[in-house]
Design an enzyme around this catalytic site. Sequence first.
Site: not given
Lengths: 405, 405
Positions: A224, A315
């Site tokens: 991330d 995403h």
Amino acid sequence: MSDSPTARRVSRRGLLTGGALAAGGALAGGVAVADPPWVRTASPVPVAEVGTAVEPFHGPRQAGVATEPQAHAAFVAFTLRPGTDRAALGRMLRLLSDDAARLTQGRPALADTEPELGLLPARLTVTFGFGPGFYTAAGLHAQRPPSVVDLPAFRIDRLQRRWSGGDLLLQICADDPLTVAHTQRVLVKDSRPFATVAWVQQGFRRAAGAEPGRTQRNLFGQIDGTANPRPGAALDAAVWVPDGPVWLRDGTTLVVRRISMNLETWDLLGRTDRELAVGRRLDTGAPLTGEDEHDEPDFAATGPDGLAVMPDFSHVTRSHVSDDRLKILRRPYNYDGAPNPDGHADSGLIFASYQADITRQFLPIQQRLAERDLLNEWTTPIGSAVFAIPPGCAEGGWIGQQLLD
Amino acid sequence: MSDSPTARRVSRRGLLTGGALAAGGALAGGVAVADPPWVRTASPVPVAEVGTAVEPFHGPRQAGVATEPQAHAAFVAFTLRPGTDRAALGRMLRLLSDDAARLTQGRPALADTEPELGLLPARLTVTFGFGPGFYTAAGLHAQRPPSVVDLPAFRIDRLQRRWSGGDLLLQICADDPLTVAHTQRVLVKDSRPFATVAWVQQGFRRAAGAEPGRTQRNLFGQIDGTANPRPGAALDAAVWVPDGPVWLRDGTTLVVRRISMNLETWDLLGRTDRELAVGRRLDTGAPLTGEDEHDEPDFAATGPDGLAVMPDFSHVTRSHVSDDRLKILRRPYNYDGAPNPDGHADSGLIFASYQADITRQFLPIQQRLAERDLLNEWTTPIGSAVFAIPPGCAEGGWIGQQLLD
């Protein structure tokens, strides 16, 4: 401590290959065992220096933004008390700046009642943010940066007041959790005449030294932060305000959103479906069209079925930005509370992004994600807050001085 | 990470002397700047190895007891579901032992849905405890160690159900908070057919490497744990069960108490009063009759006023034990939740003590403290639980096998 007589160490190579085998081939997609070039070589710092490492407090820009993220964070938001006007804000920020200047350098605060807890900074930073209500309280409504205003409502939001808003933010980060706790204690105590606590969000990343140079993983297991602007010119272009009101030059803005992650339903997905939802491989973080974490995704690539390899709903596809000036610098922390009696986790992400302008940089990305990001199926924003991050201060100065003095 | 380009380091000497001066002379009592002989020299371990360091899982005694305490802990207590009988407990403990054996060695659990989060053990230990209800559920009531029973009520207690009791405990400790969170997630998920979550207490100490070889400080700033039996024969005599039922040999018992600490009223005390309440100097941890942390307190010493230098009401005086076989091994963690709106902290200690027999070792100390320990003025026990810690297991075995198989 690593000097336990029984502790031993295993090599990263052994761990990763052993792990891949033990996971029943789930990782057979390939875990890189040689460090790729962007992984910084671990510096030969003995563990004994985790506690004494220092980040500067004084300077033209506040620390805690471009600073390599520390292992622990407390985001503390305050509501100003009625009567906390411009003069009172000046007194409050002089006091808190002095506390922060001392504690970040390993010196107890002036009125520190537990001075021994102030001696190990562990890269402590304290970053000050001014929320929408701050300017009204100061009688400086016209000085509010236009983008520092409650975000528009998104379809996916389930916002709770207990995690939202705030007139003043202190982002407290350090590699040691006791240092964070003590700093939180001192700063909250010294704020008491001026403000009440609106909310506190405590989070963590990997411990200092646990995985040097690697991008952080969240509790879904995803890498991330890969697409963050790289330190240097790219980060500077994305983050720091170059113009506008003088008091905000070399400042930035911060969006803090609490994102609840539904591990129960996420865990029902297979790995392929998860990787399609993210657009990256879970093991290496590489885009589905690439081999290495930092390969640029190829959104034009199609598979044998004629479909895009990077799905439109992924995403990465929805959040992708090419222009450095339109990127955001994500600096998130994981949170993990106590599970409920049935064992359902209270887990998620304290999403924190820095950008020069929320409207120009954050909002378009967020709107694309809110419209059509498959990850929305397993994540729910439950808190939201925005702040301007004023510039830093020189020795003898204080944060906010350019606005309030 | 310590390799941030802006991070620099300051010497411990500089920190401590600077800190003492900055605190307005509050520390003038003297902070030792030369490491005393019991401080282990920091081993030249690069920080990069914090993540890969491994503690053994298999062996005659469980890890996580004599193990040098890790930086982070989650104490997870379960209530067994109706119908979780001896056979079901055997299945549950086989499964959880297998999970723990893998995760502690840096290998994902068999059904690990986030295998990448299982690759960095960071000295992970998982320690299993059996509470009073465990034996009844197993139909083995007679096997319950007599001292593993709810503690008697103490005058000072304000126990809450939400922090008390439990049939089964998993103490999860590691130097990395993400490792603790992932392990908690896996073990809670695999426990679900057999048990519900009674409570979870998450706590921390100094980060790995932040202060190697030093005794831990709690949020009052006190050095906490000085009087622990030293590793080796003294610890062994205090902790491990040498006789009694076969299934408990090389086991021990654990008392977990949640102690709320009232920082508001504590902070109103001057340093002298605090030191009298504890019986130790706040800076060095030395007893009031000594110079160094590990000096034996001299309870016969009197001051110019004819009064005992170590007051009868001090924590050290009330809790002092000379005989190693009657000592307890404290292995506590700090907790620090969000303060309330007025800024009052939710801080305290997850007190955890290991001893061969609760009745013989823990209770007499606790009774003396409950009767007359000045620290009771600022601390309140709000949770209490007791467990037997069964012996370890060999490779291929499982925890509890000696009792259940």
